[in-house]
Motif scaffolding. Structure first.
Motif, PDB file in Angstrom:
ATOM      1  N   PRO A 165      13.273  66.531 -44.900  1.00 13.30           N
ATOM      2  CA  PRO A 165      13.154  66.253 -43.467  1.00 13.30           C
ATOM      3  C   PRO A 165      12.366  64.980 -43.201  1.00 13.30           C
ATOM      4  N   VAL A 166      12.708  64.315 -42.114  1.00 13.60           N
ATOM      5  CA  VAL A 166      11.967  63.137 -41.666  1.00 13.60           C
ATOM      6  C   VAL A 166      10.785  63.554 -40.796  1.00 13.60           C
ATOM      7  N   ASP A 167      10.975  64.609 -40.022  1.00 14.86           N
ATOM      8  CA  ASP A 167       9.948  65.153 -39.133  1.00 14.86           C
ATOM      9  C   ASP A 167      10.292  66.624 -38.938  1.00 14.86           C
ATOM     10  N   ILE A 168       9.290  67.502 -39.011  1.00 16.43           N
ATOM     11  CA  ILE A 168       9.569  68.935 -38.934  1.00 16.43           C
ATOM     12  C   ILE A 168       9.245  69.517 -37.564  1.00 16.43           C
ATOM     13  N   GLY A 169       8.935  68.680 -36.594  1.00 17.78           N
ATOM     14  CA  GLY A 169       8.679  69.155 -35.249  1.00 17.78           C
ATOM     15  C   GLY A 169       9.972  69.327 -34.467  1.00 17.78           C
ATOM     16  N   PRO A 170       9.934  70.093 -33.364  1.00 21.49           N
ATOM     17  CA  PRO A 170      11.152  70.351 -32.588  1.00 21.49           C
ATOM     18  C   PRO A 170      11.523  69.220 -31.638  1.00 21.49           C
ATOM     19  N   SER A 171      10.629  68.243 -31.436  1.00 21.90           N
ATOM     20  CA  SER A 171      10.862  67.194 -30.438  1.00 21.90           C
ATOM     21  C   SER A 171      11.009  65.829 -31.097  1.00 21.90           C
ATOM     22  N   PHE A 172      11.901  65.751 -32.074  1.00 21.55           N
ATOM     23  CA  PHE A 172      12.107  64.494 -32.790  1.00 21.55           C
ATOM     24  C   PHE A 172      13.580  64.353 -33.109  1.00 21.55           C
ATOM     25  N   TYR A 173      14.157  63.178 -32.788  1.00 25.93           N
ATOM     26  CA  TYR A 173      15.587  62.982 -33.035  1.00 25.93           C
ATOM     27  C   TYR A 173      15.889  61.481 -33.002  1.00 25.93           C
ATOM     28  N   ALA A 174      17.017  61.116 -33.610  1.00 29.54           N
ATOM     29  CA  ALA A 174      17.625  59.788 -33.504  1.00 29.54           C
ATOM     30  C   ALA A 174      16.675  58.641 -33.827  1.00 29.54           C
ATOM     31  N   PRO A 175      15.980  58.673 -34.974  1.00 30.28           N
ATOM     32  CA  PRO A 175      15.071  57.563 -35.304  1.00 30.28           C
ATOM     33  C   PRO A 175      15.829  56.301 -35.698  1.00 30.28           C
ATOM     34  N   GLN A 176      15.101  55.190 -35.635  1.00 27.93           N
ATOM     35  CA  GLN A 176      15.617  53.949 -36.193  1.00 27.93           C
ATOM     36  C   GLN A 176      14.512  53.289 -37.001  1.00 27.93           C
ATOM     37  N   VAL A 177      14.931  52.600 -38.080  1.00 27.17           N
ATOM     38  CA  VAL A 177      14.001  51.990 -39.033  1.00 27.17           C
ATOM     39  C   VAL A 177      14.070  50.479 -38.916  1.00 27.17           C
ATOM     40  N   LEU A 178      12.900  49.843 -38.956  1.00 23.57           N
ATOM     41  CA  LEU A 178      12.763  48.390 -38.889  1.00 23.57           C
ATOM     42  C   LEU A 178      12.157  47.875 -40.188  1.00 23.57           C
ATOM     43  N   LYS A 179      12.781  46.860 -40.778  1.00 25.83           N
ATOM     44  CA  LYS A 179      12.185  46.163 -41.908  1.00 25.83           C
ATOM     45  C   LYS A 179      11.183  45.155 -41.376  1.00 25.83           C
ATOM     46  N   ASP A 180       9.918  45.348 -41.718  1.00 25.45           N
ATOM     47  CA  ASP A 180       8.845  44.474 -41.255  1.00 25.45           C
ATOM     48  C   ASP A 180       8.097  43.940 -42.473  1.00 25.45           C
ATOM     49  N   GLY A 181       8.585  42.833 -43.026  1.00 22.37           N
ATOM     50  CA  GLY A 181       8.023  42.335 -44.272  1.00 22.37           C
ATOM     51  C   GLY A 181       8.283  43.313 -45.400  1.00 22.37           C
ATOM     52  N   GLU A 182       7.228  43.732 -46.082  1.00 20.87           N
ATOM     53  CA  GLU A 182       7.366  44.672 -47.189  1.00 20.87           C
ATOM     54  C   GLU A 182       7.346  46.133 -46.738  1.00 20.87           C
ATOM     55  N   ARG A 183       7.040  46.376 -45.485  1.00 18.70           N
ATOM     56  CA  ARG A 183       6.966  47.759 -45.031  1.00 18.70           C
ATOM     57  C   ARG A 183       8.166  48.121 -44.162  1.00 18.70           C
ATOM     58  N   ARG A 184       8.374  49.436 -43.997  1.00 17.46           N
ATOM     59  CA  ARG A 184       9.416  49.949 -43.124  1.00 17.46           C
ATOM     60  C   ARG A 184       8.747  50.757 -42.016  1.00 17.46           C
ATOM     61  N   LEU A 185       9.042  50.376 -40.780  1.00 14.46           N
ATOM     62  CA  LEU A 185       8.515  51.079 -39.616  1.00 14.46           C
ATOM     63  C   LEU A 185       9.609  51.924 -38.983  1.00 14.46           C
ATOM     64  N   LEU A 186       9.215  53.045 -38.422  1.00 15.79           N
ATOM     65  CA  LEU A 186      10.172  53.967 -37.803  1.00 15.79           C
ATOM     66  C   LEU A 186       9.674  54.378 -36.429  1.00 15.79           C
ATOM     67  N   TRP A 187      10.602  54.389 -35.472  1.00 12.78           N
ATOM     68  CA  TRP A 187      10.391  55.015 -34.170  1.00 12.78           C
ATOM     69  C   TRP A 187      11.436  56.116 -34.006  1.00 12.78           C
ATOM     70  N   GLY A 188      11.088  57.204 -33.322  1.00 11.51           N
ATOM     71  CA  GLY A 188      12.042  58.252 -33.013  1.00 11.51           C
ATOM     72  C   GLY A 188      12.012  58.566 -31.525  1.00 11.51           C
ATOM     73  N   TRP A 189      13.009  59.291 -31.081  1.00 18.94           N
ATOM     74  CA  TRP A 189      13.044  59.791 -29.706  1.00 18.94           C
ATOM     75  C   TRP A 189      12.327  61.135 -29.667  1.00 18.94           C
ATOM     76  N   THR A 190      11.312  61.253 -28.826  1.00 21.19           N
ATOM     77  CA  THR A 190      10.682  62.545 -28.591  1.00 21.19           C
ATOM     78  C   THR A 190      11.185  63.071 -27.252  1.00 21.19           C
ATOM     79  N   LYS A 191      12.026  64.070 -27.332  1.00 18.13           N
ATOM     80  CA  LYS A 191      12.665  64.615 -26.141  1.00 18.13           C
ATOM     81  C   LYS A 191      11.790  65.693 -25.522  1.00 18.13           C
ATOM     82  N   ASP A 192      11.933  65.854 -24.213  1.00 17.43           N
ATOM     83  CA  ASP A 192      11.171  66.891 -23.529  1.00 17.43           C
ATOM     84  C   ASP A 192      11.728  68.261 -23.868  1.00 17.43           C
TER      85      ASP A 192
END
Length: 426
Positions: free
Chosen positions: A253-280
Protein backbone atom coordinates in the motif's frame (compact mmCIF):
# COMPACT_ATOMS: atom_id res chain seq x y z
CA UNK A 1 -5.96 31.03 9.58
CA UNK A 2 -8.05 32.98 7.07
CA UNK A 3 -10.99 30.58 6.60
CA UNK A 4 -13.82 30.73 9.15
CA UNK A 5 -14.49 26.97 8.99
CA UNK A 6 -12.45 25.29 11.79
CA UNK A 7 -12.19 22.19 9.58
CA UNK A 8 -10.49 24.05 6.71
CA UNK A 9 -6.85 22.93 6.10
CA UNK A 10 -5.25 26.36 5.95
CA UNK A 11 -1.67 25.16 5.45
CA UNK A 12 -2.31 22.78 2.56
CA UNK A 13 -2.48 25.49 -0.09
CA UNK A 14 -5.95 24.81 -1.48
CA UNK A 15 -8.32 27.64 -2.54
CA UNK A 16 -10.83 28.82 0.04
CA UNK A 17 -13.84 27.65 -1.99
CA UNK A 18 -14.92 24.91 -4.39
CA UNK A 19 -14.22 21.27 -5.14
CA UNK A 20 -10.66 19.83 -5.20
CA UNK A 21 -9.58 16.32 -6.15
CA UNK A 22 -6.62 14.67 -7.93
CA UNK A 23 -3.20 16.37 -8.04
CA UNK A 24 -2.09 16.98 -11.64
CA UNK A 25 0.85 18.37 -13.56
CA UNK A 26 3.40 18.40 -10.75
CA UNK A 27 6.50 20.24 -11.92
CA UNK A 28 9.55 22.26 -10.93
CA UNK A 29 10.14 25.12 -13.37
CA UNK A 30 13.05 27.51 -12.87
CA UNK A 31 13.23 26.65 -9.17
CA UNK A 32 9.51 27.04 -8.47
CA UNK A 33 7.17 24.17 -7.61
CA UNK A 34 3.89 24.03 -9.50
CA UNK A 35 0.98 21.92 -8.32
CA UNK A 36 -2.17 21.65 -10.41
CA UNK A 37 -5.33 19.86 -9.33
CA UNK A 38 -8.86 18.97 -10.34
CA UNK A 39 -10.96 21.99 -9.40
CA UNK A 40 -14.49 23.35 -9.57
CA UNK A 41 -14.23 26.94 -8.34
CA UNK A 42 -17.98 27.51 -8.37
CA UNK A 43 -19.30 24.91 -5.94
CA UNK A 44 -18.16 21.99 -3.73
CA UNK A 45 -19.40 19.42 -6.28
CA UNK A 46 -17.70 17.43 -9.03
CA UNK A 47 -18.74 19.37 -12.14
CA UNK A 48 -17.16 21.67 -14.71
CA UNK A 49 -13.70 20.42 -13.76
CA UNK A 50 -10.80 22.80 -14.44
CA UNK A 51 -7.12 22.67 -13.53
CA UNK A 52 -6.52 24.76 -10.43
CA UNK A 53 -2.97 25.89 -9.76
CA UNK A 54 -0.76 26.85 -6.82
CA UNK A 55 2.98 27.48 -6.79
CA UNK A 56 5.73 27.73 -4.20
CA UNK A 57 9.46 28.19 -3.85
CA UNK A 58 9.70 26.25 -0.59
CA UNK A 59 6.81 23.73 -0.38
CA UNK A 60 5.52 25.73 2.61
CA UNK A 61 4.12 29.04 1.34
CA UNK A 62 1.69 28.50 -1.54
CA UNK A 63 0.63 31.20 -3.97
CA UNK A 64 -2.78 30.93 -5.63
CA UNK A 65 -2.33 31.17 -9.40
CA UNK A 66 -5.02 31.75 -12.04
CA UNK A 67 -6.97 28.72 -13.20
CA UNK A 68 -4.87 27.00 -15.86
CA UNK A 69 -7.19 24.83 -17.97
CA UNK A 70 -10.95 25.20 -18.48
CA UNK A 71 -13.60 23.21 -20.36
CA UNK A 72 -14.20 24.67 -23.84
CA UNK A 73 -17.68 24.73 -25.39
CA UNK A 74 -17.55 22.55 -28.50
CA UNK A 75 -13.97 21.53 -27.72
CA UNK A 76 -12.44 18.13 -26.94
CA UNK A 77 -12.64 18.95 -23.21
CA UNK A 78 -16.19 20.32 -23.18
CA UNK A 79 -17.19 18.15 -20.21
CA UNK A 80 -14.00 18.66 -18.22
CA UNK A 81 -10.22 18.86 -18.08
CA UNK A 82 -9.42 15.71 -16.13
CA UNK A 83 -6.16 14.35 -14.74
CA UNK A 84 -2.80 14.39 -16.45
CA UNK A 85 0.81 15.48 -16.13
CA UNK A 86 3.19 18.24 -17.20
CA UNK A 87 6.39 17.98 -19.21
CA UNK A 88 9.03 20.53 -20.18
CA UNK A 89 8.96 20.27 -23.97
CA UNK A 90 12.11 21.98 -25.23
CA UNK A 91 11.64 24.78 -22.72
CA UNK A 92 7.85 25.00 -23.05
CA UNK A 93 5.76 23.77 -20.10
CA UNK A 94 3.19 21.43 -21.66
CA UNK A 95 0.20 19.91 -19.92
CA UNK A 96 -0.89 16.46 -21.13
CA UNK A 97 -4.37 15.77 -19.83
CA UNK A 98 -7.57 13.78 -20.14
CA UNK A 99 -10.13 15.64 -22.23
CA UNK A 100 -13.77 14.72 -21.59
CA UNK A 101 -15.98 15.37 -24.62
CA UNK A 102 -19.67 16.21 -24.66
CA UNK A 103 -20.42 12.48 -24.96
CA UNK A 104 -18.28 11.57 -21.93
CA UNK A 105 -15.70 9.90 -24.16
CA UNK A 106 -12.09 10.52 -23.22
CA UNK A 107 -9.12 11.64 -25.24
CA UNK A 108 -5.76 13.25 -24.58
CA UNK A 109 -5.23 16.96 -25.16
CA UNK A 110 -2.27 19.30 -24.79
CA UNK A 111 -1.88 22.83 -23.47
CA UNK A 112 1.23 25.02 -23.56
CA UNK A 113 2.35 27.88 -21.36
CA UNK A 114 4.98 30.50 -20.70
CA UNK A 115 7.77 29.68 -18.24
CA UNK A 116 5.69 31.07 -15.37
CA UNK A 117 3.05 28.42 -16.15
CA UNK A 118 0.37 31.10 -15.81
CA UNK A 119 -0.85 31.85 -19.36
CA UNK A 120 -2.09 28.66 -21.07
CA UNK A 121 -3.12 27.87 -24.64
CA UNK A 122 -5.25 24.73 -24.94
CA UNK A 123 -4.88 22.74 -28.17
CA UNK A 124 -6.87 20.09 -29.97
CA UNK A 125 -6.82 16.46 -28.88
CA UNK A 126 -3.76 14.44 -29.87
CA UNK A 127 -5.53 11.20 -28.99
CA UNK A 128 -9.25 10.96 -29.66
CA UNK A 129 -11.60 8.34 -28.24
CA UNK A 130 -11.52 6.52 -31.58
CA UNK A 131 -7.73 6.16 -31.17
CA UNK A 132 -8.06 4.48 -27.78
CA UNK A 133 -8.10 0.70 -27.26
CA UNK A 134 -11.37 -0.98 -26.36
CA UNK A 135 -12.07 -0.34 -22.69
CA UNK A 136 -13.72 1.76 -20.02
CA UNK A 137 -12.37 4.70 -18.08
CA UNK A 138 -9.19 5.08 -20.14
CA UNK A 139 -7.59 8.24 -18.82
CA UNK A 140 -4.92 9.95 -16.68
CA UNK A 141 -1.81 10.10 -18.92
CA UNK A 142 1.55 9.97 -17.13
CA UNK A 143 4.75 10.33 -19.16
CA UNK A 144 8.20 8.84 -18.53
CA UNK A 145 11.39 7.98 -20.41
CA UNK A 146 13.07 4.61 -20.85
CA UNK A 147 15.93 3.54 -23.10
CA UNK A 148 16.16 6.95 -24.77
CA UNK A 149 12.45 7.08 -25.71
CA UNK A 150 9.40 8.73 -24.21
CA UNK A 151 6.31 6.76 -23.29
CA UNK A 152 2.96 7.37 -21.65
CA UNK A 153 0.76 5.16 -19.53
CA UNK A 154 -2.97 5.49 -19.01
CA UNK A 155 -5.24 3.55 -16.70
CA UNK A 156 -8.44 1.81 -17.63
CA UNK A 157 -10.18 -1.53 -17.81
CA UNK A 158 -12.70 -3.69 -19.61
CA UNK A 159 -16.32 -4.09 -18.57
CA UNK A 160 -16.68 -7.36 -16.67
CA UNK A 161 -12.94 -8.00 -16.84
CA UNK A 162 -9.73 -6.98 -15.06
CA UNK A 163 -8.19 -3.50 -14.89
CA UNK A 164 -5.34 -2.54 -17.18
CA UNK A 165 -2.49 -0.09 -17.69
CA UNK A 166 -2.10 0.88 -21.35
CA UNK A 167 1.19 1.93 -22.96
CA UNK A 168 1.82 4.49 -25.70
CA UNK A 169 4.87 5.77 -27.51
CA UNK A 170 5.04 9.57 -27.64
CA UNK A 171 8.53 10.76 -28.60
CA UNK A 172 6.56 13.33 -30.58
CA UNK A 173 3.94 14.71 -28.20
CA UNK A 174 1.56 15.28 -31.09
CA UNK A 175 1.93 11.80 -32.61
CA UNK A 176 1.03 8.96 -30.24
CA UNK A 177 1.15 5.25 -31.00
CA UNK A 178 -0.65 2.58 -28.97
CA UNK A 179 1.80 -0.12 -27.87
CA UNK A 180 -0.49 -2.49 -26.00
CA UNK A 181 -1.00 -3.39 -22.37
CA UNK A 182 1.82 -2.77 -19.90
CA UNK A 183 0.12 -4.76 -17.11
CA UNK A 184 -3.31 -6.23 -16.35
CA UNK A 185 -5.16 -7.26 -13.23
CA UNK A 186 -4.54 -10.88 -14.18
CA UNK A 187 -1.01 -10.53 -12.82
CA UNK A 188 -1.00 -12.59 -9.59
CA UNK A 189 0.82 -9.95 -7.56
CA UNK A 190 -1.54 -7.20 -8.69
CA UNK A 191 -4.58 -9.46 -8.24
CA UNK A 192 -3.84 -9.74 -4.53
CA UNK A 193 -4.96 -6.11 -4.12
CA UNK A 194 -8.65 -6.61 -4.56
CA UNK A 195 -11.16 -6.87 -7.35
CA UNK A 196 -11.64 -3.65 -9.33
CA UNK A 197 -12.70 -2.81 -12.88
CA UNK A 198 -10.39 0.12 -13.54
CA UNK A 199 -6.94 1.28 -12.51
CA UNK A 200 -6.82 5.06 -12.39
CA UNK A 201 -3.95 7.55 -12.22
CA UNK A 202 -1.02 5.21 -13.00
CA UNK A 203 2.44 6.55 -12.13
CA UNK A 204 5.51 4.73 -13.46
CA UNK A 205 8.91 5.85 -12.20
CA UNK A 206 12.31 4.73 -10.94
CA UNK A 207 13.24 4.80 -7.25
CA UNK A 208 16.37 3.41 -5.61
CA UNK A 209 17.18 1.10 -8.51
CA UNK A 210 13.69 -0.36 -9.01
CA UNK A 211 10.70 0.60 -11.14
CA UNK A 212 7.45 1.34 -9.35
CA UNK A 213 3.93 1.41 -10.76
CA UNK A 214 1.33 3.17 -8.59
CA UNK A 215 -2.34 2.57 -9.38
CA UNK A 216 -5.60 3.73 -7.83
CA UNK A 217 -8.26 0.97 -8.07
CA UNK A 218 -11.80 1.96 -9.02
CA UNK A 219 -14.77 -0.40 -8.86
CA UNK A 220 -17.62 0.52 -11.21
CA UNK A 221 -20.93 -1.03 -10.29
CA UNK A 222 -24.52 -0.44 -11.50
CA UNK A 223 -25.33 1.39 -8.27
CA UNK A 224 -22.20 3.58 -8.24
CA UNK A 225 -18.45 3.33 -7.84
CA UNK A 226 -15.93 2.96 -5.05
CA UNK A 227 -12.29 3.82 -4.49
CA UNK A 228 -9.94 1.11 -3.29
CA UNK A 229 -6.61 1.32 -1.47
CA UNK A 230 -3.87 2.81 -3.65
CA UNK A 231 -0.99 0.38 -4.05
CA UNK A 232 2.50 0.28 -5.50
CA UNK A 233 3.86 -2.55 -7.61
CA UNK A 234 7.64 -2.87 -7.43
CA UNK A 235 9.61 -4.63 -10.13
CA UNK A 236 11.49 -4.33 -13.40
CA UNK A 237 10.71 -2.57 -16.67
CA UNK A 238 11.92 -4.41 -19.79
CA UNK A 239 11.77 -3.97 -23.58
CA UNK A 240 9.10 -6.15 -25.17
CA UNK A 241 8.94 -6.00 -28.97
CA UNK A 242 7.95 -2.48 -29.96
CA UNK A 243 6.81 -1.74 -26.41
CA UNK A 244 7.66 -2.48 -22.81
CA UNK A 245 6.67 -4.99 -20.16
CA UNK A 246 6.48 -4.31 -16.44
CA UNK A 247 7.24 -7.36 -14.28
CA UNK A 248 6.30 -6.82 -10.63
CA UNK A 249 7.99 -8.80 -7.90
CA UNK A 250 6.18 -7.32 -4.88
CA UNK A 251 3.46 -4.89 -3.95
CA UNK A 252 2.29 -2.86 -1.01
CA UNK A 253 0.00 0.00 0.00
CA UNK A 254 0.97 3.62 -0.59
CA UNK A 255 -1.22 4.86 2.27
CA UNK A 256 -3.40 2.79 4.61
CA UNK A 257 -5.83 5.54 5.60
CA UNK A 258 -9.39 5.76 4.22
CA UNK A 259 -8.99 9.32 2.86
CA UNK A 260 -6.23 8.90 0.30
CA UNK A 261 -6.54 8.41 -3.46
CA UNK A 262 -5.15 9.33 -6.89
CA UNK A 263 -1.58 10.38 -5.97
CA UNK A 264 0.93 11.80 -8.38
CA UNK A 265 4.73 11.62 -8.14
CA UNK A 266 7.19 14.40 -9.00
CA UNK A 267 10.87 13.89 -9.79
CA UNK A 268 12.68 16.60 -7.84
CA UNK A 269 16.40 16.12 -8.38
CA UNK A 270 17.40 12.88 -6.67
CA UNK A 271 14.22 12.62 -4.63
CA UNK A 272 10.63 11.70 -5.48
CA UNK A 273 7.81 13.77 -4.00
CA UNK A 274 4.20 12.64 -3.81
CA UNK A 275 0.90 14.44 -3.32
CA UNK A 276 -2.44 12.64 -2.97
CA UNK A 277 -6.09 13.63 -2.89
CA UNK A 278 -7.56 13.55 0.61
CA UNK A 279 -11.29 13.26 0.11
CA UNK A 280 -13.89 14.20 2.67
CA UNK A 281 -15.38 11.28 4.57
CA UNK A 282 -18.34 11.35 6.91
CA UNK A 283 -19.07 15.06 6.55
CA UNK A 284 -22.76 15.68 5.75
CA UNK A 285 -23.56 17.20 2.38
CA UNK A 286 -25.32 20.05 4.18
CA UNK A 287 -22.14 20.89 6.10
CA UNK A 288 -20.04 20.78 2.91
CA UNK A 289 -22.50 23.06 1.12
CA UNK A 290 -22.50 25.52 4.01
CA UNK A 291 -18.69 25.53 4.19
CA UNK A 292 -18.38 25.98 0.43
CA UNK A 293 -15.40 23.67 -0.01
CA UNK A 294 -14.52 19.98 -0.16
CA UNK A 295 -11.39 17.94 -0.83
CA UNK A 296 -7.72 18.87 -0.58
CA UNK A 297 -4.26 17.60 -1.39
CA UNK A 298 -2.00 16.03 1.20
CA UNK A 299 1.20 17.64 2.36
CA UNK A 300 4.07 16.72 -0.01
CA UNK A 301 5.78 13.45 0.95
CA UNK A 302 9.25 12.11 0.17
CA UNK A 303 9.29 8.52 -1.06
CA UNK A 304 11.90 5.90 -0.20
CA UNK A 305 12.24 2.19 -0.83
CA UNK A 306 13.38 0.17 2.20
CA UNK A 307 13.90 -3.59 1.82
CA UNK A 308 11.44 -3.65 -1.05
CA UNK A 309 8.76 -1.69 0.81
CA UNK A 310 7.59 1.76 -0.31
CA UNK A 311 7.59 4.22 2.59
CA UNK A 312 7.13 7.97 2.80
CA UNK A 313 7.66 10.84 5.20
CA UNK A 314 6.76 14.53 5.21
CA UNK A 315 8.92 16.57 2.86
CA UNK A 316 11.91 17.91 4.78
CA UNK A 317 10.83 21.49 4.16
CA UNK A 318 7.71 21.07 6.31
CA UNK A 319 9.67 21.47 9.55
CA UNK A 320 9.59 25.19 8.70
CA UNK A 321 5.90 25.15 9.68
CA UNK A 322 6.81 24.51 13.31
CA UNK A 323 6.21 27.53 15.53
CA UNK A 324 6.47 27.33 19.32
CA UNK A 325 6.30 24.17 21.40
CA UNK A 326 2.95 23.56 23.08
CA UNK A 327 2.51 22.28 26.63
CA UNK A 328 -1.06 20.97 26.70
CA UNK A 329 -2.85 20.69 30.03
CA UNK A 330 -4.35 17.19 30.29
CA UNK A 331 -3.37 16.68 26.64
CA UNK A 332 -5.85 19.27 25.33
CA UNK A 333 -4.93 21.18 22.15
CA UNK A 334 -7.20 23.88 20.76
CA UNK A 335 -4.97 24.97 17.87
CA UNK A 336 -6.26 24.37 14.35
CA UNK A 337 -2.87 23.15 13.11
CA UNK A 338 -0.27 21.27 15.13
CA UNK A 339 2.26 18.44 14.96
CA UNK A 340 2.91 15.58 17.38
CA UNK A 341 6.30 13.87 17.14
CA UNK A 342 8.43 11.56 19.19
CA UNK A 343 9.15 7.90 19.88
CA UNK A 344 6.39 5.90 21.52
CA UNK A 345 4.57 2.56 21.46
CA UNK A 346 1.18 4.12 22.11
CA UNK A 347 -0.57 7.37 21.29
CA UNK A 348 -4.24 8.22 21.04
CA UNK A 349 -5.64 11.26 19.24
CA UNK A 350 -9.25 12.18 19.92
CA UNK A 351 -11.50 15.04 18.84
CA UNK A 352 -13.88 16.16 21.56
CA UNK A 353 -17.12 17.88 20.68
CA UNK A 354 -19.78 19.18 23.08
CA UNK A 355 -21.35 15.82 23.83
CA UNK A 356 -19.28 13.18 22.03
CA UNK A 357 -15.64 12.14 21.74
CA UNK A 358 -14.35 10.82 18.43
CA UNK A 359 -11.26 8.61 18.43
CA UNK A 360 -9.31 9.63 15.34
CA UNK A 361 -6.13 7.59 15.90
CA UNK A 362 -5.38 4.78 18.35
CA UNK A 363 -1.77 3.77 17.75
CA UNK A 364 -0.74 0.72 19.80
CA UNK A 365 2.46 -1.23 19.18
CA UNK A 366 4.59 -3.65 21.19
CA UNK A 367 7.71 -1.53 20.74
CA UNK A 368 8.38 2.18 20.49
CA UNK A 369 8.88 3.71 17.08
CA UNK A 370 9.24 7.21 15.71
CA UNK A 371 5.93 8.83 14.86
CA UNK A 372 4.82 12.13 13.39
CA UNK A 373 1.21 13.31 13.29
CA UNK A 374 0.39 16.44 11.30
CA UNK A 375 -3.03 17.98 11.92
CA UNK A 376 -4.34 20.84 9.79
CA UNK A 377 -8.03 21.58 10.23
CA UNK A 378 -9.79 18.30 9.38
CA UNK A 379 -6.76 16.59 7.79
CA UNK A 380 -4.70 14.19 9.92
CA UNK A 381 -1.58 12.65 8.33
CA UNK A 382 0.21 9.95 10.34
CA UNK A 383 3.77 8.76 9.68
CA UNK A 384 5.18 5.82 11.65
CA UNK A 385 8.75 4.72 11.00
CA UNK A 386 8.81 1.54 8.93
CA UNK A 387 5.08 1.63 8.08
CA UNK A 388 3.00 3.14 5.28
CA UNK A 389 1.44 6.48 6.25
CA UNK A 390 -2.25 6.94 6.81
CA UNK A 391 -4.47 9.87 5.91
CA UNK A 392 -7.48 10.45 8.14
CA UNK A 393 -10.25 13.05 8.40
CA UNK A 394 -12.07 14.49 11.44
CA UNK A 395 -14.09 17.70 11.54
CA UNK A 396 -13.66 20.13 14.43
CA UNK A 397 -16.36 22.68 15.12
CA UNK A 398 -16.02 26.06 16.77
CA UNK A 399 -16.23 24.49 20.27
CA UNK A 400 -14.21 21.31 19.58
CA UNK A 401 -10.84 20.46 21.07
CA UNK A 402 -8.21 17.82 20.40
CA UNK A 403 -6.89 15.52 23.10
CA UNK A 404 -3.56 13.68 22.89
CA UNK A 405 -2.80 10.72 25.13
CA UNK A 406 0.71 9.32 25.05
CA UNK A 407 4.07 9.28 26.75
CA UNK A 408 5.93 12.29 28.06
CA UNK A 409 8.45 11.78 25.25
CA UNK A 410 5.99 13.23 22.71
CA UNK A 411 6.59 16.80 21.57
CA UNK A 412 3.79 18.99 20.28
CA UNK A 413 4.33 21.95 17.97
CA UNK A 414 1.99 24.71 16.88
CA UNK A 415 2.03 24.86 13.06
CA UNK A 416 1.88 28.02 11.01
CA UNK A 417 3.58 29.81 8.15
CA UNK A 418 7.01 31.27 8.85
CA UNK A 419 7.18 35.04 9.20
CA UNK A 420 5.53 37.66 11.40
CA UNK A 421 2.30 37.86 9.38
CA UNK A 422 1.67 34.09 9.61
CA UNK A 423 -0.28 34.26 6.34
CA UNK A 424 -1.78 31.26 4.55
CA UNK A 425 -0.67 32.31 1.06
CA UNK A 426 2.41 34.25 -0.01
Amino acid sequence: MSHTDPSFPGLHGRPDQGWVNDPNGLAVIDGRYHVFFQYNPNAPVHAGICWGHVSSTDLVRWHQEPIALVPRAGGPDERGCFSGCLVDENGTPTAVYTAITHTDYTGVALATSDRAAVSWVQEDAVLADSDQPRGIGIRDPYLFTFGGHRYAVQGGGLAGEKPRVYLYGCDDLREWSFLGELLTGDDPIAAAYGDSNVWECPNLFELDGSWLLLVSPLSIEPDGHGHGEVFALIGELEPDGDGLRFRPSSAGPVDIGPSFYAPQVLKDGERRLLWGWTKDLGRPVEAITAAGWTGALTFPRELRLVDGVLLSEPAAELVALRQERLAPVDGVVTARAFEVEGSTAAVRLALEHDTITETVLDHQREQSSDIRILVDGSIVEVFVDGEPPQTLRAYPGSRSQWRIEGGAELRIWLLGLPGPANRIHD
